[in-house]
Design a protein around this motif. Sequence first.
Motif: not given
Length: 261
Positions: A103-132
Amino acid sequence: MAKSTENPSPQPVTFNKPKIIFAHGDKGGVGKSMIASAVIDYLDATGQKVAVIDADTQNPDVSRMFLSELAGASVPCMKANLRSENGWMDTMDFVTKHKDHYVVISMPAGIGEVMNTKNWLAEFRLFLAQDENPTPIELLWVLNTGLDSVNLLVNANETYGKHFDAIHVVRNNIWSNADEFTIWNKNPIKIEFEKKGWKTIDFPALNYRCRDSILGTTKTLPFTLALDSSAAASIGLKSSEIFKLKNWLEEVASCLKPVFG
């Protein structure tokens, strides 16, 4: 997508377990969409299953290419607003549906602040970690030669880089050759990345006539498909441009193989 019968595509390659690739750079105009499109095209042309999330909601060039009439919509695509919690939830559902795909995700410009201040990427990682056997997530960071491009990467690495299994840096050679990326080449973080086995790759510049013919028209199509004579004719690609494109695709394959092999 349809493959050319007149020009050989890259030969099938056996890659490692499929990954989720974020094509990022946070700075506008560095070439994120171009490189994301080339990565998708390369994976598809080498026989991998690949799916696309276009998070650039204002300028969705990547999904436009792979959802075009000429492409035949053979690569699954979704648009998602990753500045919202719902967008990340949609992403979770999409990667679950395409678990056997890159899966290739094309990111927009200027989204770094959101990636830094929100926990959504961390949650995404935890979501994936449910898999063995969780799907790895990697970052392709696209650079130009400027200081701000490197500074944004340093900040990303310090704040949310821990959520990625690898961060590979792409020196976009449309700006200059590898030796002239001196700010990155001399930065201590480059040595840190290399010790982890992460790559610095040089992405070749596509001849501007080829680029304009393929991307500068409402009839855009994936790069490999443009090698086909009938597809090339539909967008007015000349024989010299097909020649240049074929050589460029070979260079792209050479630079990307170390990341995906």
